[in-house]
Motif scaffolding. Sequence first.
Motif, PDB file in Angstrom:
ATOM      1  N   PHE A  14      42.367  47.232  36.061  1.00 33.98           N
ATOM      2  CA  PHE A  14      43.541  48.068  36.242  1.00 33.98           C
ATOM      3  C   PHE A  14      43.278  49.532  35.899  1.00 33.98           C
ATOM      4  O   PHE A  14      43.793  50.434  36.554  1.00 33.98           O
ATOM      5  CB  PHE A  14      44.701  47.529  35.407  1.00 33.98           C
ATOM      6  N   GLU A  15      42.499  49.792  34.869  1.00 33.09           N
ATOM      7  CA  GLU A  15      42.214  51.181  34.500  1.00 33.09           C
ATOM      8  C   GLU A  15      41.462  51.901  35.624  1.00 33.09           C
ATOM      9  O   GLU A  15      41.686  53.091  35.876  1.00 33.09           O
ATOM     10  CB  GLU A  15      41.409  51.211  33.206  1.00 33.09           C
ATOM     11  N   TYR A  16      40.576  51.166  36.291  1.00 40.25           N
ATOM     12  CA  TYR A  16      39.857  51.764  37.414  1.00 40.25           C
ATOM     13  C   TYR A  16      40.825  52.062  38.559  1.00 40.25           C
ATOM     14  O   TYR A  16      40.717  53.084  39.233  1.00 40.25           O
ATOM     15  CB  TYR A  16      38.747  50.824  37.870  1.00 40.25           C
ATOM     16  N   ALA A  17      41.790  51.183  38.786  1.00 35.60           N
ATOM     17  CA  ALA A  17      42.798  51.414  39.826  1.00 35.60           C
ATOM     18  C   ALA A  17      43.632  52.642  39.498  1.00 35.60           C
ATOM     19  O   ALA A  17      43.989  53.423  40.392  1.00 35.60           O
ATOM     20  CB  ALA A  17      43.695  50.184  39.976  1.00 35.60           C
ATOM     21  N   GLU A  18      43.963  52.837  38.228  1.00 34.43           N
ATOM     22  CA  GLU A  18      44.697  54.042  37.818  1.00 34.43           C
ATOM     23  C   GLU A  18      43.880  55.303  38.105  1.00 34.43           C
ATOM     24  O   GLU A  18      44.424  56.319  38.552  1.00 34.43           O
ATOM     25  CB  GLU A  18      45.023  53.972  36.323  1.00 34.43           C
ATOM     26  N   LYS A  19      42.603  55.220  37.837  1.00 35.92           N
ATOM     27  CA  LYS A  19      41.724  56.362  38.111  1.00 35.92           C
ATOM     28  C   LYS A  19      41.722  56.696  39.607  1.00 35.92           C
ATOM     29  O   LYS A  19      41.786  57.871  39.998  1.00 35.92           O
ATOM     30  CB  LYS A  19      40.305  56.043  37.642  1.00 35.92           C
ATOM     31  N   ILE A  20      41.648  55.668  40.430  1.00 35.17           N
ATOM     32  CA  ILE A  20      41.690  55.881  41.879  1.00 35.17           C
ATOM     33  C   ILE A  20      43.012  56.509  42.284  1.00 35.17           C
ATOM     34  O   ILE A  20      43.059  57.424  43.122  1.00 35.17           O
ATOM     35  CB  ILE A  20      41.474  54.553  42.624  1.00 35.17           C
ATOM     36  N   CYS A  21      44.093  56.034  41.671  1.00 34.70           N
ATOM     37  CA  CYS A  21      45.418  56.560  42.010  1.00 34.70           C
ATOM     38  C   CYS A  21      45.506  58.050  41.704  1.00 34.70           C
ATOM     39  O   CYS A  21      46.020  58.827  42.513  1.00 34.70           O
ATOM     40  CB  CYS A  21      46.483  55.788  41.239  1.00 34.70           C
TER      41      CYS A  21
END
Length: 275
Positions: free
Chosen positions: A197-204
Amino acid sequence: MASKPKPHRLHQLAGTTGPQSSAKRARTMSTESSSTAMKDAFAKYADYLNHFNEKRERVIKASRDITINSKKVIFQVHRMSRLNKEEVLEKAEKDLAAVINQYISRLVKELQGTDHWKLRRAYSPGVQEYIEAATFCKFCRTGTLLNLEEINATFLPLSDPSLEPLKVNVLDYLLGLADLTGELMRLAIGRISDGEFEYAEKICRFVRDIYRELTILFPLMDDNSDMKMKMDTMLQSVVKIENACFRVHVRGSEYTLLGSSDPSSFLLGLPDSEL
């Protein structure tokens, strides 16, 4: 007694050697010369068109090859996970280098030293797809954006040193960047499914930054139809990523492996209009 010549006959005989006959011959020669010049000019123009059309077909073929093989690189990166990230990225970067050496080099050879802007519509799709693949690999490797200067530096060794180097059009770079956000959206959804999830936040955050910057540039692009369409698609990608991340935050208790416990996360506390 011999009859006298008729007056009009004498006039005709005199006219064959007079100044009017000389002027007529001069006009005839001038017309023939002009006709020959026009035929030569038309023949040269026909040769130019034939040569241009043949070059255009070769450029289209090179662009298609770049598109196909760049898509393969993108598909390769999407198979990445926490367990095989290094292996997948090494293979993708190797395939991307092959795209440069085998296909982009052919395109550069065709375009360099010509009025390549006349053929932009023929090669633009391939260049945009390559930019999408190259920037995708760079983000997955470093979390940063591959800029236009770095891409042109990659093209520089392919150019003939005696000629002006071929450079990527700024518009093509921005269009490729717009396509990148769609791939990042798919990557973010996949990372959420895998518990990253943290990686997805970074992408966002990254995608939102790209969209914000392009909304500033878009009014300066003379209402380009291609960019307008891609801006709409980009906004949809931003919304999809934000909604996916927000759902994990809201239903965090249902995701034992997902989400972040940090209350300062950038998605918390945003007004509804920004989600």
